[in-house]
Scaffold this active site. Structure first.
Site, mmCIF file in Angstrom:
data_model
loop_
_atom_site.group_PDB
_atom_site.id
_atom_site.type_symbol
_atom_site.label_atom_id
_atom_site.label_comp_id
_atom_site.label_asym_id
_atom_site.label_seq_id
_atom_site.Cartn_x
_atom_site.Cartn_y
_atom_site.Cartn_z
ATOM 1 N N CYS A 196 0.840 -1.201 0.000
ATOM 2 C CA CYS A 196 0.000 0.000 0.000
ATOM 3 C C CYS A 196 0.873 1.248 0.000
ATOM 4 O O CYS A 196 1.394 1.639 1.049
ATOM 5 C CB CYS A 196 -0.923 -0.007 1.220
ATOM 6 N N CYS B 239 -0.253 3.971 2.451
ATOM 7 C CA CYS B 239 -0.024 3.673 3.867
ATOM 8 C C CYS B 239 1.451 3.760 4.219
ATOM 9 O O CYS B 239 1.828 4.364 5.228
ATOM 10 C CB CYS B 239 -0.530 2.265 4.205
ATOM 11 N N ASP B 240 2.283 3.119 3.418
ATOM 12 C CA ASP B 240 3.692 2.932 3.768
ATOM 13 C C ASP B 240 4.657 3.857 3.034
ATOM 14 O O ASP B 240 5.836 3.915 3.395
ATOM 15 C CB ASP B 240 4.098 1.474 3.503
#
Length: 224
Positions: free
Chosen positions: A52, A55-56
């Protein structure tokens, strides 16, 4: 879950043999990321291998990363990561990127992105965390290794619907086909989230679809 059948009630059989009966059912089994299936992928999950970019991505500020996948999701990820990472390498298995033209134009305008086409990922390397990626040039068969700190796998999602084959209508990607009330092809069965054929896979969209499915199920109950 193991199976779904419609009898007097809708019956959902669980893996442990238990059978749940209900007049309506809402399926929200989600989806899972497709894996490349190469050495190092499983070992370095959360230690340099990510799925992701939203997200990361911030964890790789100023670092070198790779994106595996040249479809829309892969190229969108590469564009986003280019604004965070020091350099992004895109690896595409086919001779050409599969993304939309406007995304490819944007990608090629970025100075810190390298695109490698017609290559096959062979291994994600590292010790305690990722330190590089090994890939093969499919035309020459030559192996190459690039040092980097992160690998984002962007080759698509698999809906968790294997157990529903032959029960409700699925599209060619295995996603549950739903209407505007989030009803499936089987009366009384509704679905929401990433397991459906919704255009975008985002939490807020899945939440709204869940509300729509619940209202659809309620409407079905009061009318039947």
């Amino acid at each position: 879950m193991k199976s779904l059948k419609r009898k007097e009630f809708i019956e959902v059989e669980m893996e442990n043999g238990a059978v749940l009966q209900s007049r309506t059912v809402i399926l929200s089994t989600g989806a899972r990321w497709k894996h490349v299936g190469v050495p190092g992928e499983e070992k370095f999950k959360t230690r340099g291998v990510a799925y992701c970019p939203h997200c990361d991505g911030p964890l790789y500020k100023g670092k070198k990363v790779a994106v595996i996948g040249g479809g829309n999701s892969g190229i969108e990820a590469a564009i986003d990561l280019a604004g965070i990472a020091s350099h992004v390498t895109v690896l595409e298995f086919m001779p050409e990127l599969k993304a939309d033209s406007i995304l490819k134009e944007r990608l090629h305008s970025l100075p810190n992105v390298t695109v490698l086409k017609n290559v096959q990922t062979k291994e994600i390397t590292g010790t305690s965390k990722v330190d590089g990626i090994t890939y093969m040039d499919r035309a020459s068969g030559e192996l190459h290794h690039e040092e980097l700190q992160g690998v984002f796998v962007q080759i698509g999602l698999i809906a968790n619907t294997d157990w529903l084959a032959g029960t409700v209508e699925l599209n060619r990607m295995g996603e549950i086909v739903v209407d505007r009330r989030n009803a499936t092809s089987l009366p009384g069965v509704f679905a929401a989230g990433d397991c459906t054929d919704s255009a975008y896979k985002q939490i807020i969209i899945a939440m709204g679809a869940g509300a729509t499915a619940a209202l659809g199920a309620f409407d079905h109950l009061i009318r039947n």
